[in-house]
Design a protein around this motif. Structure first.
Motif, PDB file in Angstrom:
ATOM      1  N   SER A  24       0.835  -1.202   0.000  1.00 40.18           N
ATOM      2  CA  SER A  24       0.000   0.000   0.000  1.00 40.18           C
ATOM      3  C   SER A  24       0.872   1.255   0.000  1.00 40.18           C
ATOM      4  O   SER A  24       1.927   1.296  -0.634  1.00 40.18           O
ATOM      5  CB  SER A  24      -0.922  -0.054   1.236  1.00 40.18           C
ATOM      6  OG  SER A  24      -1.779   1.062   1.242  1.00 40.18           O
ATOM      7  N   LYS A  25       0.486   2.278   0.740  1.00 37.91           N
ATOM      8  CA  LYS A  25       1.074   3.609   0.597  1.00 37.91           C
ATOM      9  C   LYS A  25       2.542   3.685   0.998  1.00 37.91           C
ATOM     10  O   LYS A  25       3.235   4.611   0.581  1.00 37.91           O
ATOM     11  CB  LYS A  25       0.264   4.627   1.390  1.00 37.91           C
ATOM     12  CG  LYS A  25       0.218   4.368   2.884  1.00 37.91           C
ATOM     13  CD  LYS A  25      -0.697   5.394   3.552  1.00 37.91           C
ATOM     14  CE  LYS A  25      -0.730   5.172   5.063  1.00 37.91           C
ATOM     15  NZ  LYS A  25      -1.628   6.133   5.730  1.00 37.91           N
ATOM     16  N   HIS A  28       5.480   4.307  -1.524  1.00 39.64           N
ATOM     17  CA  HIS A  28       5.832   5.621  -2.080  1.00 39.64           C
ATOM     18  C   HIS A  28       6.978   6.247  -1.292  1.00 39.64           C
ATOM     19  O   HIS A  28       7.131   6.004  -0.087  1.00 39.64           O
ATOM     20  CB  HIS A  28       4.616   6.554  -2.036  1.00 39.64           C
ATOM     21  CG  HIS A  28       3.448   6.048  -2.821  1.00 39.64           C
ATOM     22  ND1 HIS A  28       3.457   5.948  -4.194  1.00 39.64           N
ATOM     23  CD2 HIS A  28       2.236   5.589  -2.422  1.00 39.64           C
ATOM     24  CE1 HIS A  28       2.293   5.456  -4.602  1.00 39.64           C
ATOM     25  NE2 HIS A  28       1.544   5.229  -3.558  1.00 39.64           N
ATOM     26  N   HIS A  30       8.549   8.680   0.986  1.00 38.13           N
ATOM     27  CA  HIS A  30       7.990   9.531   2.038  1.00 38.13           C
ATOM     28  C   HIS A  30       8.979   9.537   3.201  1.00 38.13           C
ATOM     29  O   HIS A  30      10.039   8.923   3.118  1.00 38.13           O
ATOM     30  CB  HIS A  30       6.622   9.005   2.487  1.00 38.13           C
ATOM     31  CG  HIS A  30       6.693   7.680   3.183  1.00 38.13           C
ATOM     32  ND1 HIS A  30       6.850   6.493   2.507  1.00 38.13           N
ATOM     33  CD2 HIS A  30       6.692   7.362   4.499  1.00 38.13           C
ATOM     34  CE1 HIS A  30       6.914   5.496   3.380  1.00 38.13           C
ATOM     35  NE2 HIS A  30       6.826   5.999   4.596  1.00 38.13           N
TER      36      HIS A  30
END
Ligand SMILES: [Zn+2]
Length: 153
Positions: A24-25, A28, A30
């Protein structure tokens, strides 16, 4: 079983990362404001000769300032305000290599909080604490206030 006393030094740093192949996120790019708690004990071999508790002549495990002096430069030089990527994450490494002078640390494992804490415990601590009377026995790493890992020996 050990009944030794630990001294714990808290340090903070900011780093970017991504969890390679995360579902999932977290895949990315970050970053986080990390908080790390470094738990140190007097080396077991010294503890026995000092009554078992593991305190020095002044009643300390180690001066807190020494723990900072040993670990903070490594964190500042390698992780703080830089990116941490898995050395197998060729795509992200290639992307960041297009930037001039981007601080990048390649970890030998996916840069999850767990693997970062293990790196501090098993790779960094033996080097930066060499010659001291203490060893790192536990690392608690806060990725956020709600997401925390603990590793120990
Ligand atoms: Zn993250």
């Amino acid at each position: 079983m050990s009944s030794a006393i630990s001294a714990v030094r808290r340090l903070q740093f900011c780093s970017g990362h991504r969890v390679y192949k995360h579902e999932s996120k977290c895949a990315h790019l970050h970053g986080h404001n990390y908080v790390v708690f470094l738990h140190a004990q007097m080396a077991a071999s010294l503890r026995e000769s000092r009554g078992g508790l593991g305190l020095d002549e002044l009643g300390r495990v180690i001066d807190f300032a020494v723990l900072k002096d040993r670990f903070a430069p490594w964190i500042e030089n390698n992780w703080d305000h830089g990116f941490i990527l898995w050395e197998q994450d060729a795509e992200a490494i290639a992307a960041l290599s297009h930037m001039s002078d981007q601080k990048l640390f390649l970890l030998d494992a996916n840069p999850t909080a767990e693997n970062m804490a293990l790196h501090l415990l098993n790779v960094v601590a033996p080097v930066v604490l060499a010659g001291s009377a203490v060893e790192l026995t536990r690392v608690v790493l806060w990725e956020t206030e709600n997401c925390i890992v603990e590793v120990g020996r």
